[in-house]
Design an enzyme around this catalytic site. Structure first.
Site, mmCIF file in Angstrom:
data_model
loop_
_atom_site.group_PDB
_atom_site.id
_atom_site.type_symbol
_atom_site.label_atom_id
_atom_site.label_comp_id
_atom_site.label_asym_id
_atom_site.label_seq_id
_atom_site.Cartn_x
_atom_site.Cartn_y
_atom_site.Cartn_z
ATOM 1 N N ASP A 46 0.832 -1.198 0.000
ATOM 2 C CA ASP A 46 0.000 0.000 0.000
ATOM 3 C C ASP A 46 0.872 1.256 0.000
ATOM 4 O O ASP A 46 0.366 2.373 -0.133
ATOM 5 C CB ASP A 46 -0.996 -0.005 1.158
ATOM 6 C CG ASP A 46 -0.346 -0.139 2.527
ATOM 7 O OD1 ASP A 46 0.889 -0.210 2.611
ATOM 8 O OD2 ASP A 46 -1.105 -0.185 3.527
ATOM 9 N N ASP A 85 -0.778 -6.219 -0.240
ATOM 10 C CA ASP A 85 -1.191 -5.590 1.010
ATOM 11 C C ASP A 85 -2.705 -5.448 1.083
ATOM 12 O O ASP A 85 -3.354 -5.111 0.084
ATOM 13 C CB ASP A 85 -0.586 -4.189 1.120
ATOM 14 C CG ASP A 85 0.599 -4.123 2.053
ATOM 15 O OD1 ASP A 85 0.678 -4.953 2.976
ATOM 16 O OD2 ASP A 85 1.448 -3.237 1.864
ATOM 17 N N LYS A 115 -1.035 -9.487 2.867
ATOM 18 C CA LYS A 115 -0.307 -9.027 4.053
ATOM 19 C C LYS A 115 -1.208 -8.152 4.898
ATOM 20 O O LYS A 115 -1.930 -7.298 4.374
ATOM 21 C CB LYS A 115 0.959 -8.257 3.670
ATOM 22 C CG LYS A 115 1.777 -7.804 4.894
ATOM 23 C CD LYS A 115 3.139 -7.277 4.496
ATOM 24 C CE LYS A 115 3.080 -5.881 3.920
ATOM 25 N NZ LYS A 115 2.601 -4.865 4.897
ATOM 26 N N GLU A 117 -1.377 -5.783 8.584
ATOM 27 C CA GLU A 117 -0.648 -5.120 9.657
ATOM 28 C C GLU A 117 -1.316 -5.380 11.002
ATOM 29 O O GLU A 117 -2.536 -5.291 11.126
ATOM 30 C CB GLU A 117 -0.580 -3.611 9.402
ATOM 31 C CG GLU A 117 0.245 -3.237 8.184
ATOM 32 C CD GLU A 117 0.391 -1.733 8.023
ATOM 33 O OE1 GLU A 117 0.075 -0.990 8.983
ATOM 34 O OE2 GLU A 117 0.823 -1.294 6.943
ATOM 35 N N GLU A 184 9.068 -4.481 11.046
ATOM 36 C CA GLU A 184 9.462 -3.150 10.560
ATOM 37 C C GLU A 184 9.819 -2.223 11.708
ATOM 38 O O GLU A 184 9.089 -2.126 12.699
ATOM 39 C CB GLU A 184 8.350 -2.511 9.727
ATOM 40 C CG GLU A 184 8.738 -1.119 9.233
ATOM 41 C CD GLU A 184 7.792 -0.530 8.198
ATOM 42 O OE1 GLU A 184 8.062 0.608 7.761
ATOM 43 O OE2 GLU A 184 6.811 -1.195 7.823
#
Length: 267
Positions: A46, A85, A115, A117, A184
């Site tokens: 993204d 994403d 993916k 988050e 990250e």
């Protein structure tokens, strides 16, 4: 001819100690080049909203944006494992939407995995999506979709409380069924511990050298980003002046009548 990379191949790389290479990609020609170079994983991030569309952050990116760019990458028929994403609001509101949107990235976009988050808070979502046989890459630490809660793009896990939370996040996403996890913006020592304790591959971005693999934004490594590049970025080329020179030369030749020549014209 190299066969298509699967999640089993990625997990085998961790088991055998082979580092995993991953880059973001948003378009067909770049995907072709990456695949020719032998990249292991391609992420349609993204981050496209920042490096392609000029947004200040990733929050405005939509499902339609992600499907469009995923299709473009998949048309290159890469052997790399393609991960897309899930953008902001595509999985946070309810489980039905999360499952539907993950399915759209696979069915309409052509991705092999998605993916997401988050850690403990999204473990039920990961479990729901993997129950549909959709592979999931988790993403913990500095999660850009949470920038307002974090007060900006700040390194996470520097104190004991944050470190323990990230360790719990890593365990939770693995237990929920994620086949890999992006780490990250966390201290290298913490990333090393998570990597050693995790049964799934860790892909680092600003998380030190001990992760099972690394991912960066393609525009960052090519020197094409206008905005500030974080400390963890390494620039492998500086293409902006090369592109600028080509454009300037074209403009000059058009103005001077030097282009097109007879060789560029039809009889």
């Amino acid at each position: 001819m190299k066969k298509a990379t699967t999640i089993l191949d990625i997990q085998k790389m961790k088991a055998e100690g082979e580092k995993i290479s991953m880059l973001t990609c948003y378009d067909y020609p770049t995907a072709r080049i990456m695949d020719d170079c032998g990249i292991d994983m391609i992420l349609i991030g993204d981050s496209v909203g920042v490096v392609y569309a000029g947004y200040d952050n990733t929050l405005p990116v939509t499902m339609e944006d992600m499907i469009y760019h995923t299709r473009a990458v998949v048309r290159a028929q890469p052997k790399a494992l393609v991960v897309a994403d899930m953008p902001f609001l595509s999985y946070q509101t309810d489980m039905v939407s999360a499952r539907l949107n993950a399915g759209r990235l696979i069915k309409e976009g052509g991705a092999a995995a998605v993916k997401i988050e988050g850690g403990v808070n999204v473990a039920p979502v990961i479990e729901a999506i993997t129950s549909m046989d959709i592979p999931v890459v988790a993403h913990i630490g500095l999660t850009p979709q949470s920038l307002h809660r974090m007060g900006g793009y700040r390194v996470q896990g520097r104190n004991n409380e944050q470190a323990e939370k990230l360790l719990a996040d890593a365990r939770a996403v693995e237990s929920a069924g994620a086949f890999a996890v992006v780490l990250e913006g966390i201290p290298a020592a913490l990333a090393a511990r998570i990597t050693s304790e995790s049964g799934i591959p860790t892909i680092g971005i600003g998380a030190g050298p001990s992760c099972d693999g690394q991912v960066l934004v393609i525009h960052d490594i090519l020197g094409l980003c206008e905005k500030y590049a974080p400390k963890f970025v390494k620039r492998y080329a500086d293409l902006k002046p090369v592109i600028a020179q080509a454009i300037s030369s074209y403009i000059q030749e058009v103005k001077e009548g030097a282009f097109p020549t007879e060789g560029n014209s039809f009889n």
